[in-house]
Design a protein around this motif. Structure first.
Motif, mmCIF file in Angstrom:
data_model
loop_
_atom_site.group_PDB
_atom_site.id
_atom_site.type_symbol
_atom_site.label_atom_id
_atom_site.label_comp_id
_atom_site.label_asym_id
_atom_site.label_seq_id
_atom_site.Cartn_x
_atom_site.Cartn_y
_atom_site.Cartn_z
ATOM 1 N N ILE A 1 0.843 -1.205 0.000
ATOM 2 C CA ILE A 1 0.000 0.000 0.000
ATOM 3 C C ILE A 1 0.877 1.254 0.000
ATOM 4 N N LEU A 2 1.953 1.236 0.785
ATOM 5 C CA LEU A 2 2.865 2.387 0.834
ATOM 6 C C LEU A 2 3.561 2.582 -0.509
ATOM 7 N N ALA A 3 4.037 1.507 -1.092
ATOM 8 C CA ALA A 3 4.761 1.620 -2.369
ATOM 9 C C ALA A 3 3.862 2.178 -3.465
ATOM 10 N N GLU A 4 2.614 1.737 -3.488
ATOM 11 C CA GLU A 4 1.691 2.248 -4.502
ATOM 12 C C GLU A 4 1.435 3.743 -4.304
ATOM 13 N N GLY A 5 1.266 4.162 -3.054
ATOM 14 C CA GLY A 5 1.029 5.581 -2.790
ATOM 15 C C GLY A 5 2.222 6.441 -3.133
ATOM 16 N N LEU A 6 3.421 5.981 -2.794
ATOM 17 C CA LEU A 6 4.620 6.759 -3.084
ATOM 18 C C LEU A 6 4.873 6.854 -4.585
ATOM 19 N N SER A 7 4.485 5.820 -5.326
ATOM 20 C CA SER A 7 4.659 5.869 -6.782
ATOM 21 C C SER A 7 3.805 6.966 -7.416
ATOM 22 N N ARG A 8 2.772 7.409 -6.675
ATOM 23 C CA ARG A 8 1.898 8.489 -7.150
ATOM 24 C C ARG A 8 2.193 9.814 -6.437
ATOM 25 N N ASP A 9 3.346 9.853 -5.745
ATOM 26 C CA ASP A 9 3.770 11.069 -5.021
ATOM 27 C C ASP A 9 2.729 11.524 -3.997
ATOM 28 N N GLU A 10 2.068 10.561 -3.370
ATOM 29 C CA GLU A 10 1.041 10.908 -2.386
ATOM 30 C C GLU A 10 1.667 11.160 -1.014
ATOM 31 N N ARG A 11 0.890 11.857 -0.199
ATOM 32 C CA ARG A 11 1.191 11.933 1.235
ATOM 33 C C ARG A 11 0.329 10.875 1.928
ATOM 34 N N ILE A 12 0.955 10.113 2.824
ATOM 35 C CA ILE A 12 0.301 8.957 3.444
ATOM 36 C C ILE A 12 0.360 9.109 4.958
ATOM 37 N N VAL A 13 -0.739 8.793 5.611
ATOM 38 C CA VAL A 13 -0.791 8.840 7.075
ATOM 39 C C VAL A 13 -1.100 7.444 7.608
ATOM 40 N N ILE A 14 -0.314 7.010 8.583
ATOM 41 C CA ILE A 14 -0.539 5.730 9.265
ATOM 42 C C ILE A 14 -0.914 6.024 10.706
ATOM 43 N N HIS A 15 -2.080 5.559 11.117
ATOM 44 C CA HIS A 15 -2.511 5.755 12.505
ATOM 45 C C HIS A 15 -2.438 4.442 13.263
ATOM 46 N N THR A 16 -1.853 4.495 14.468
ATOM 47 C CA THR A 16 -1.805 3.345 15.361
ATOM 48 C C THR A 16 -2.180 3.806 16.761
ATOM 49 N N THR B 1 5.560 11.899 1.494
ATOM 50 C CA THR B 1 5.772 11.952 2.946
ATOM 51 C C THR B 1 4.881 10.908 3.618
ATOM 52 N N ILE B 2 5.458 10.144 4.543
ATOM 53 C CA ILE B 2 4.702 9.170 5.334
ATOM 54 C C ILE B 2 4.684 9.660 6.781
ATOM 55 N N ILE B 3 3.499 9.878 7.304
ATOM 56 C CA ILE B 3 3.335 10.349 8.679
ATOM 57 C C ILE B 3 2.806 9.199 9.515
ATOM 58 N N VAL B 4 3.508 8.864 10.592
ATOM 59 C CA VAL B 4 3.099 7.811 11.510
ATOM 60 C C VAL B 4 2.757 8.468 12.841
ATOM 61 N N GLY B 5 1.593 8.127 13.393
ATOM 62 C CA GLY B 5 1.241 8.769 14.647
ATOM 63 C C GLY B 5 0.028 8.170 15.321
ATOM 64 N N THR B 6 -0.422 8.862 16.370
ATOM 65 C CA THR B 6 -1.538 8.417 17.201
ATOM 66 C C THR B 6 -2.728 9.357 16.999
ATOM 67 N N ARG B 7 -3.602 9.424 18.006
ATOM 68 C CA ARG B 7 -4.868 10.139 17.835
ATOM 69 C C ARG B 7 -4.691 11.635 17.571
ATOM 70 N N VAL B 8 -3.534 12.188 17.898
ATOM 71 C CA VAL B 8 -3.283 13.602 17.641
ATOM 72 C C VAL B 8 -3.356 13.905 16.143
ATOM 73 N N LEU B 9 -3.206 12.879 15.310
ATOM 74 C CA LEU B 9 -3.313 13.082 13.861
ATOM 75 C C LEU B 9 -4.695 13.599 13.472
ATOM 76 N N SER B 10 -5.698 13.315 14.287
ATOM 77 C CA SER B 10 -7.056 13.750 13.975
ATOM 78 C C SER B 10 -7.243 15.246 14.184
ATOM 79 N N LYS B 11 -6.189 15.955 14.610
ATOM 80 C CA LYS B 11 -6.256 17.404 14.805
ATOM 81 C C LYS B 11 -5.428 18.166 13.778
#
Length: 659
Positions: free
Chosen positions: A360-375, A483-493
């Motif tokens: 999923i990450l590789a496909e997004g980066l191939s399209r120059d997307e910004r990706i957010v991962i929430h955990t 850009t890949i952003i990894v984070g927690t619930r603060v991402l919702s702000k």
């Protein structure tokens, strides 16, 4: 004359003191006084005054000093504190002390003005300077004789409190469900006419950083100097200015976090609560209160409307809508996205991230997307346990669960927050075979950064956005493509980051363990707020397949989710249909804790509350830790609170969120 004084001690009562004749002109309800207490000298609030009775069974001690020239807590804030003390099972003195932190040294901003002659020669001096020159007693005598006028340096208004403004409105509660951009425009449309008429409007925000900054900047741009921000972190002088301007003047939009609820805001005509579902409103100090509940009570006491604005309201507000107590006034609800679900193996320490995630990450980066991962988890790993003796690794102070933070090789206690070096061995048997049950944002960032060397990988948690400087630096980075952003619930702000290419939800089955009975509600609110803030083109849920609740909750519409969840809570007799009370005994001495526990159980049975116990835990170990969970009506513990004071090592938490 005698005065009843609320002292900042964990005892559910007020204390009686004699008012010496020289102090009688100065003692009023709501002023602070200094009194003797158990070989100490404490400052408390006068909550009542009456004639001394001849048949008094004891001889009261004398009040030693009056601390305030005039009451600095307004009548409504005073009543709010006393209500909060009862509602959250806290002594009235501790509740009043918590509320008064903003006004602890307001005298430095007061000036003396003579009314005619100036026999003491203090006209125009700061009040504290006048005390130094001629003595506090002489200044007070002249003030109460009407020879002096005391005013603040910010507004020039008299210190003597104005009479309460008469509201032409009445209490009502409304809910506006819409996207963040629409909510702030709606708040402005509601507030602007009131400000023009000289009234004040109070807006409560969940934090002072990401979400708070998003709304604060918008209102400052639209209203300029009419916006007053208040927060506990502010410099003392700015706090004093906001205190006196809200106390004496109108036409202000007062915005801030939960601490602004105790400002003596004059002529308030509307209270707005932004994102009432946010846990940032929960205070963890001596008075453990929910800011949303206090805001609602404040609106009731002032007789003004309250407006809740949200994209995913809490269940207690939706219960009010269902019962006709809260009026839902529409808006533009967030459009949730279809969720692509992929079953993966649970992330384990020492293993690479699942191939499904990497694809999923590789496909997004191939399209120059910004990706957010929430955990859900922020640290490297959690739930540490020994493979040899099968014991969990616990905090050495409070014996609670810990998580592992790799960047400084430390363990962090989930309960007390203490940190300890990690020695990579079991504290029970000494084995070095330690396993980790769950992984978090720190682990994800490390492995994705290693696997995706050509991408920019950032971690965003509550710790990385503590200051305006931190937020500014991050905002300068998150806008870049790939850009890949990894984070927690603060991402919702992160309202100013979207739209993004894709949002990936990882490890959400952990919510079912972390969030307790609120898990489904918490999942729904986190998801909707992430969609509102980030506006992703695609959403992916990577699940281990063991817990189906995240997938089920994410694919429901609002009407079905709220109706089903309210019915589940009603059937189970859980909040918002009843209240929960967590009674905890913590002691380093296990025999003392067990003795206190026996006394506590006996009191619960004697007062007929034994049947209200829904859970009890006794943690093994050398220290004593007992927790009893009660559920019942609002007044369940009212008659018992004075007796509970006598149970050593006991702490009461009303409405605990994580059970």
């Amino acid at each position: 004359m005698i005065a009843h004084v609320a002292l900042p001690v964990p005892i559910f009562k007020v204390f009686t003191y004699r008012i010496p004749p020289p102090l009688e002109p100065f003692v009023q309800v709501r002023v602070r006084v200094r009194v003797p207490f158990a070989n100490r000298s404490l400052i408390g609030f006068v909550v009542g005054i009456e004639e001394e009775k001849e048949e008094c069974p004891f001889t009261p001690s004398d009040i030693r000093e009056v601390a305030d020239l005039e009451p600095l807590v307004d009548p409504i804030s005073f009543d709010l504190c006393l209500w909060a003390a009862r509602h959250y099972c806290v002594s009235p003195g501790l509740a009043l002390k918590t509320s008064f932190l903003h006004g602890s040294d307001l005298e430095r901003y007061l000036v003396v003005g003579a009314q005619g002659d100036d026999p003491l020669g203090v006209d125009g001096l700061r009040l504290k300077r006048a005390y130094t020159l001629v003595g506090k007693e002489r200044v007070w005598e002249h003030y109460h004789q009407g020879l002096f006028r005391v005013r603040d340096v910010f507004t020039g208004e008299s210190l003597k409190q104005k009479g309460p403004s008469v509201s032409v409105q009445r209490f009502s509660a409304k809910l506006f469900v819409s996207q963040a951009e629409s909510r702030r425009e709606y708040y402005l449309s509601m507030a602007a006419p009131l400000l023009e008429s000289g009234s004040n409007v109070l807006i409560l925000l969940p934090d002072r950083g990401l979400a708070g900054g998003y709304f604060h900047r918008f209102f400052e741009e639209k209203l300029g100097e009419r916006v007053l921000y208040f927060g506990s972190h502010m410099p003392a002088k700015r706090k004093g200015e906001v205190y006196f301007r809200t106390r004496n003047q109108g036409g202000y939009l007062v915005i801030g976090t939960r601490s602004c609820l105790f400002l003596p805001t004059h002529n308030t005509r509307l209270i707005i609560v932004e994102r009432p579902e946010d846990d940032g409103y929960r205070n963890d100090q001596a008075l453990q209160f929910d800011g949303v509940a206090l805001a609602t009570k404040l609106a009731e006491l002032r007789g003004v409307p309250i407006l809740y604005g949200s994209v995913s309201p809490p269940l207690d507000v939706m219960k009010g809508v269902e019962e006709g107590i809260v009026e839902s006034i529409g808006g533009e609800p967030v459009t949730t996205k279809p969720v692509e679900v992929a079953a993966v193996k649970r992330f384990r320490i020492g293993q690479s991230p699942p191939q499904e995630l990497m694809d999923i990450l590789a496909e997004g980066l191939s399209r120059d997307e910004r990706i957010v991962i929430h955990t859900p988890l922020k640290d490297y790993a959690a739930r540490l346990y020994c493979l040899s003796c099968h014991q969990s690794i616990l905090c050495p102070v409070c014996e609670s669960a810990v998580s592992f933070r790799k960047d400084d090789n430390r363990l962090v206690c989930w309960k007390c927050g203490r940190q300890f070096p990690y020695h990579e061995r079991c504290t029970h048997c000494g084995s070095e075979l330690i396993s980790f049950g769950s992984t978090g944002a720190e682990y994800m960032e490390e492995h994705i950064r290693s696997a995706m060397a050509d991408a920019s990988v950032l971690k965003i948690t509550g710790e990385t956005v503590r200051s305006k400087k931190d937020i500014g630096q991050l905002m300068g980075l998150v806008g870049e493509p790939r850009t890949i952003i990894v984070g927690t619930r603060v991402l919702s702000k992160l309202y100013e980051v979207g739209p993004i290419g894709r949002l990936i939800l990882v490890g959400w089955e952990d919510f079912m363990r972390i969030a307790g009975y609120r898990a489904r509600e918490y999942i729904r609110q986190t998801y909707c707020n992430l969609i509102d803030a980030l506006r992703p083109a695609k959403v992916y849920l990577l699940t281990t397949g063991k817990a189906r609740e995240p997938e089920e909750v994410l694919t429901m519409n609002d009407e079905d989710f709220y109706s089903q969840e309210l019915e589940r809570r009603k059937t189970a007799e859980f909040p918002p249909y009843v209240r929960l009370f967590l009674l905890k005994i913590d002691s380093s001495n296990r025999p003392a804790a067990l003795s206190a526990a026996t006394r506590l159980r006996g009191l619960l049975e004697a007062y007929g509350i034994g049947d209200n116990i829904v859970g009890e835990t006794v943690r093994p170990g050398e220290k004593g830790h007992l927790a009893i969970l009660l559920k019942g009506r609002e007044s369940l513990l009212d008659g018992l609170l004075p007796e509970l004071t006598r149970v050593r090592h006991l702490r009461i938490e009303a409405d605990p969120p994580w059970v």
